[in-house]
Motif scaffolding. Structure first.
Motif, mmCIF file in Angstrom:
data_model
loop_
_atom_site.group_PDB
_atom_site.id
_atom_site.type_symbol
_atom_site.label_atom_id
_atom_site.label_comp_id
_atom_site.label_asym_id
_atom_site.label_seq_id
_atom_site.Cartn_x
_atom_site.Cartn_y
_atom_site.Cartn_z
ATOM 1 N N ALA A 193 43.299 49.747 37.511
ATOM 2 C CA ALA A 193 44.563 50.019 37.198
ATOM 3 C C ALA A 193 45.381 48.857 36.507
ATOM 4 O O ALA A 193 45.978 48.869 35.510
ATOM 5 C CB ALA A 193 45.488 50.575 38.319
ATOM 6 N N ALA A 194 45.377 47.768 37.239
ATOM 7 C CA ALA A 194 45.995 46.505 36.757
ATOM 8 C C ALA A 194 45.349 46.124 35.498
ATOM 9 O O ALA A 194 46.019 45.700 34.312
ATOM 10 C CB ALA A 194 45.773 45.492 37.706
ATOM 11 N N ARG A 195 43.978 46.160 35.189
ATOM 12 C CA ARG A 195 43.401 45.766 33.804
ATOM 13 C C ARG A 195 43.753 46.740 32.815
ATOM 14 O O ARG A 195 44.117 46.381 31.789
ATOM 15 C CB ARG A 195 42.035 45.795 34.090
ATOM 16 N N ALA A 196 43.796 48.012 33.281
ATOM 17 C CA ALA A 196 44.404 49.155 32.272
ATOM 18 C C ALA A 196 45.617 48.853 31.804
ATOM 19 O O ALA A 196 46.127 49.096 30.545
ATOM 20 C CB ALA A 196 44.082 50.409 32.844
ATOM 21 N N ALA A 197 46.569 48.226 32.692
ATOM 22 C CA ALA A 197 47.952 48.063 32.460
ATOM 23 C C ALA A 197 48.191 46.665 31.448
ATOM 24 O O ALA A 197 49.257 46.365 30.931
ATOM 25 C CB ALA A 197 48.948 47.993 33.611
ATOM 26 N N GLY A 198 47.221 45.860 31.437
ATOM 27 C CA GLY A 198 47.214 44.719 30.499
ATOM 28 C C GLY A 198 46.856 43.411 31.515
ATOM 29 O O GLY A 198 47.112 42.365 30.822
ATOM 30 N N ALA A 199 46.717 43.542 32.649
ATOM 31 C CA ALA A 199 46.744 42.233 33.412
ATOM 32 C C ALA A 199 45.626 41.401 32.914
ATOM 33 O O ALA A 199 44.738 41.970 32.749
ATOM 34 C CB ALA A 199 46.725 42.543 34.849
ATOM 35 N N SER A 200 45.684 40.115 32.554
ATOM 36 C CA SER A 200 44.742 39.263 32.078
ATOM 37 C C SER A 200 44.157 38.769 33.039
ATOM 38 O O SER A 200 42.714 38.159 33.016
ATOM 39 C CB SER A 200 45.177 38.396 31.050
ATOM 40 N N THR A 201 44.814 37.939 34.237
ATOM 41 C CA THR A 201 44.152 37.277 35.265
ATOM 42 C C THR A 201 44.541 38.073 36.679
ATOM 43 O O THR A 201 45.488 38.490 37.138
ATOM 44 C CB THR A 201 44.816 35.831 35.458
ATOM 45 N N ILE A 202 43.238 38.384 37.293
ATOM 46 C CA ILE A 202 43.511 39.504 38.397
ATOM 47 C C ILE A 202 42.589 38.860 39.551
ATOM 48 O O ILE A 202 41.268 38.477 39.400
ATOM 49 C CB ILE A 202 42.528 40.893 38.190
ATOM 50 N N PHE A 203 43.271 38.556 40.651
ATOM 51 C CA PHE A 203 42.653 37.994 41.932
ATOM 52 C C PHE A 203 42.534 39.210 42.881
ATOM 53 O O PHE A 203 43.324 39.945 43.081
ATOM 54 C CB PHE A 203 43.506 36.960 42.347
ATOM 55 N N LEU A 204 41.497 39.295 43.703
ATOM 56 C CA LEU A 204 41.290 40.235 44.939
ATOM 57 C C LEU A 204 40.819 39.537 45.927
ATOM 58 O O LEU A 204 39.905 38.759 46.019
ATOM 59 C CB LEU A 204 40.030 40.995 44.401
ATOM 60 N N SER A 205 41.419 39.663 47.070
ATOM 61 C CA SER A 205 41.273 38.933 48.308
ATOM 62 C C SER A 205 40.686 40.072 49.416
ATOM 63 O O SER A 205 41.420 41.088 49.594
ATOM 64 C CB SER A 205 42.459 38.530 48.863
ATOM 65 N N ASP A 206 39.781 39.801 50.043
ATOM 66 C CA ASP A 206 39.414 40.640 51.227
ATOM 67 C C ASP A 206 38.426 39.650 52.048
ATOM 68 O O ASP A 206 37.923 38.508 51.582
ATOM 69 C CB ASP A 206 38.664 41.713 50.499
ATOM 70 N N THR A 207 38.236 40.116 53.324
ATOM 71 C CA THR A 207 37.475 39.442 54.254
ATOM 72 C C THR A 207 36.142 39.758 54.189
ATOM 73 O O THR A 207 35.154 39.313 54.923
ATOM 74 C CB THR A 207 38.118 39.493 55.539
ATOM 75 N N ASN A 208 35.491 40.849 53.335
ATOM 76 C CA ASN A 208 34.359 41.330 53.410
ATOM 77 C C ASN A 208 33.827 40.916 52.122
ATOM 78 O O ASN A 208 34.050 41.500 51.017
ATOM 79 C CB ASN A 208 34.390 42.966 53.372
ATOM 80 N N ASP A 209 32.742 40.248 52.141
ATOM 81 C CA ASP A 209 32.092 39.532 51.249
ATOM 82 C C ASP A 209 31.353 40.657 50.521
ATOM 83 O O ASP A 209 31.040 40.584 49.031
ATOM 84 C CB ASP A 209 30.895 38.342 51.269
ATOM 85 N N ASN A 210 30.722 41.603 51.048
ATOM 86 C CA ASN A 210 30.146 42.758 50.135
ATOM 87 C C ASN A 210 30.879 43.560 49.341
ATOM 88 O O ASN A 210 30.537 43.691 48.239
ATOM 89 C CB ASN A 210 29.618 43.739 51.352
#
Length: 357
Positions: A193-210
């Motif tokens: 959704a962030a990309r569809a709204a036009g975000a150019s740089t997106i970070f994703l944080s999580d403790t699950n590497d899978n």
């Protein structure tokens, strides 16, 4: 007909229940043959620790109570309609918008149906749900789907509406930098959704590497971060102009630490949106909120009128929600291959769809 009904904590049973009688439909009711239904994080919370939202006494508006047919992310085909229904007809492919509320209370008169104090939700606080062969809903809960939307995609409009609305609450726009905390199904959809709204740089944080690896397969240019192995805030600042942080942080976990990370990671006058539901009352750094002059906003559900727009985004490929689906199962296997798999700490699955045919 078969239906998956919630009776209590860790007690979901696939049972035979009477089919709805199309001869007894109310004038504004619609009978739907359900096709696909997604398992939502809310369903998991109910299964693991409920009842939470599911009422043990009759709901004040809908009258629903335990045992509850689960499922609020679904679509299907119209079988029959009440005498006053005009928007859909038998044979139409539809997606279900599951919020049920008065049309004439304070919020209903303003079109803010999701904010009603008497809100009910199909599959949680309504006699019917998507984890069954058939369901009965109100005419305002049913939206006809264009040919560009598949049966599977119709079941993904509800969770996608959640993240589109959250991106709007955050003011994500072309060129925005965004942090999303949580790489579960909602977090992964939030990335799209962030990309569809036009975000150019997106970070994703999580403790699950899978799940971080899954996210990179869905969107290869995403920047994934694991707080167990690196300083998320510093890593974000190192990759943002002026070392200031992101424009928007979207918290999709419902965890105190993730909310704190979002507050730390946004730039001054940035925006933090709380998307995930907290089970407790998290501490919030009020000094940082004030000193950084930031906005902290909630994002509850969605506007109930978003379905055609979200369907268009999915059907056109702008927001390919189907990429988060990792498994399809039968209704009979919903506990072992659905709930239990999604609760596994190894996190091998993202979105599981139940194939009701």
């Amino acid at each position: 007909m078969k239906a998956a009904r919630f009776h209590g904590k860790r007690d979901v049973r696939v049972e035979n229940v009477p089919e709805p009688d199309k001869a007894k439909l109310g004038p504004r009711e619609v009978l739907v043959k359900n096709r696909y239904c997604g398992i939502c994080g809310t369903d998991l919370h109910e299964y693991a620790a409920g009842p939470i939202f599911i009422p043990t006494e009759p709901h004040p508006y809908t009258g629903a109570r335990l045992p509850q047919v689960l499922g609020h992310e679904y679509g299907g085909t119209v079988v029959a309609v009440g005498t006053d229904v005009t928007d859909v007809a038998p044979g139409d492919k539809v997606s279900i918008q599951p919020l049920v509320s008065p049309r004439d209370d304070y919020y209903g008169r303003r079109g803010l149906y999701q904010l009603s104090d008497r809100l009910g939700i199909v599959g949680l606080m309504w006699p019917w749900g998507g984890m069954a062969e058939y369901s009965v809903v109100n005419d305002y809960n049913v939206f006809r789907m264009p040919d560009s939307v598949t049966d599977e995609q119709a079941a993904l409009i509800e969770p996608t509406a959640v993240v589109v609305y959250a991106a709007e609450r955050g003011g994500v726009k072309p060129g925005s930098s965004v942090l999303i905390t949580g790489a579960g199904p909602i977090g992964q959809l939030q990335v799209l959704a962030a990309r569809a709204a036009g975000a150019s740089t997106i970070f994703l944080s999580d403790t699950n590497d899978n799940r971080l690896a899954m996210a990179r397969q869905i969107l290869p240019d995403i920047i994934t971060l694991n707080p167990k192995s690196e300083n998320v805030v510093e890593a974000i600042r190192d990759r943002t102009e002026g070392h200031v942080g992101v424009d928007v942080a979207l918290e999709c976990v419902g965890a105190e630490a993730a909310l704190a990370t979002g507050i730390d990671a946004v730039r001054r006058q940035g925006t933090v949106v709380q998307v995930g539901l907290h089970v407790g009352k998290p501490a919030v750094d009020g000094f940082a909120v004030t000193f950084k002059d930031i906005d902290v906003r909630g994002s509850w559900c969605y506007s109930t009128l978003m379905w055609p727009r979200v369907a268009s985004m999915i059907g056109s490929g702008i927001l390919p929600a189907e990429k988060v689906v990792t498994r399809r199962i039968r209704l009979d296997d919903v506990v072992e291959n659905g709930f239990e798999q999604l609760l596994s700490p190894t996190g091998q699955e993202l979105k599981i769809l139940i194939d009701l045919q």
